[in-house]
Design a protein around this motif. Sequence first.
Motif, short mmCIF file in Angstrom:
data_model
loop_
_atom_site.label_atom_id
_atom_site.label_comp_id
_atom_site.label_asym_id
_atom_site.label_seq_id
_atom_site.Cartn_x
_atom_site.Cartn_y
_atom_site.Cartn_z
N ILE A 246 85.70 58.20 113.73
CA ILE A 246 85.31 59.56 113.36
C ILE A 246 84.42 59.49 112.12
N LEU B 66 81.94 61.48 109.31
CA LEU B 66 81.65 62.75 108.66
C LEU B 66 80.26 62.70 108.06
N ASN C 159 78.80 68.20 112.04
CA ASN C 159 79.39 67.56 110.86
C ASN C 159 80.25 66.35 111.21
N THR C 160 80.91 66.42 112.35
CA THR C 160 81.83 65.35 112.74
C THR C 160 81.39 64.75 114.06
N LYS D 59 81.63 65.72 119.43
CA LYS D 59 81.15 66.10 118.10
C LYS D 59 81.52 67.55 117.86
N GLY E 279 81.63 70.77 114.36
CA GLY E 279 81.45 71.13 112.96
C GLY E 279 80.04 71.59 112.64
N LEU F 168 86.61 62.34 103.91
CA LEU F 168 87.28 62.42 105.21
C LEU F 168 88.51 61.53 105.17
N LEU G 219 92.91 65.78 110.02
CA LEU G 219 91.85 65.37 109.11
C LEU G 219 91.87 66.27 107.88
N ILE H 271 89.21 67.28 104.87
CA ILE H 271 87.77 67.24 104.58
C ILE H 271 87.52 67.93 103.25
N GLY I 45 88.79 69.86 115.39
CA GLY I 45 88.04 70.73 114.49
C GLY I 45 88.65 72.07 114.19
#
Length: 345
Positions: A71, A73, A80-81, A93, A95, A104, A115, A117, A132
């Motif tokens: 994963i 970031l 984003n991810t 994917k 974000g 992360l 997760l 963040i 997410g």
Amino acid sequence: MNRRDFLVKSTTATAVGLAFPYINFGKAKEDTILGHGQYRYKVVKDWGILDNDTPVKDCHEMVQDSKGRLILLTNEVKNNTIIYNKSGKLLSKWGTEFPGAHGLTLSNENGEEFLYITDHDRRQIFKTTLEGQIIFKIGYPKDANVYKYDGAYYKPTEIAVASNGDFYVADGYGEQYISRYNYKGELIQVFGGRGMENDKFTECHGITLDNRNKNNPTLLITDRQKHQFKRFSLDGKYISTIPLGNLWNCRAVIKGENIYFAALKSNDKWDNNGLGFVGIIDKNDKVVSCPGGAEPIYKNGELRAIPQTSKLFTYPHDVCIDDEESIYVAQWNSGRTYPIKLQRV
């Protein structure tokens, strides 16, 4: 010039840098072996390079989940991810709301993974599912009464999670405090702050739970401008320091008996010449290998300056070590470079 000022001013410099061959964009031109002693690695060509539908900006940090997925970031708000398999294939994917995505951290809580963040632009931290969904978000620790101006200078960069669910937030681009919360997100304490004393920081860029000693877990906190890792107890008491000579160390990553880290650079320059590499510290707190840099040498107990020896890397920002001991290197301000994979040999 500090890092944030450099980031604003670097757009033109990065564009100019595109003409120079040492900007690698995640590609190795030939098979290369890096590292020293028993920690040597082969560069995997063209790993994880995706199409224009999955862009990256700064690839800040990476983790591997229990299913073996990697994963990544990035602060690219189109995605984003980014989730890869170990071969570099895109799995999924998500974000679009973290313009300052930076830290992360993966947490396993009673068999379920989450997760954590940090977003230094939004001045918030987030707990999410691996898909997410946001579980909660937290702003600056107002109740601690250490921040002025409604937390305007709070810029969190990293989170570490203890086995009891307590988590620690490093304000690495802000006022240099470490904020400790319980699993519900309720503030327990704040320690650290800006200063030159052992229990304070100049740039607490990263924070990691070191549980190699199961009976006495501690925190390893990056003090990057001092080129050190500082060890603290879980209740915020300073214990000791690991000096790293001239290395601008990012967060510590624990794997087996060792500490791995990205050295953003190895001198005081901010330019397009790369200057960074990977560092490996053994159980005795000695640097034993620097893939991409010169062999580490100690003289009279002090680590001598280590220069970059391979132009493969440009401002490496984090490392992820998978279950086969391969290293994935995420890079900051490197011309939208995807992570680089180093396979252990």
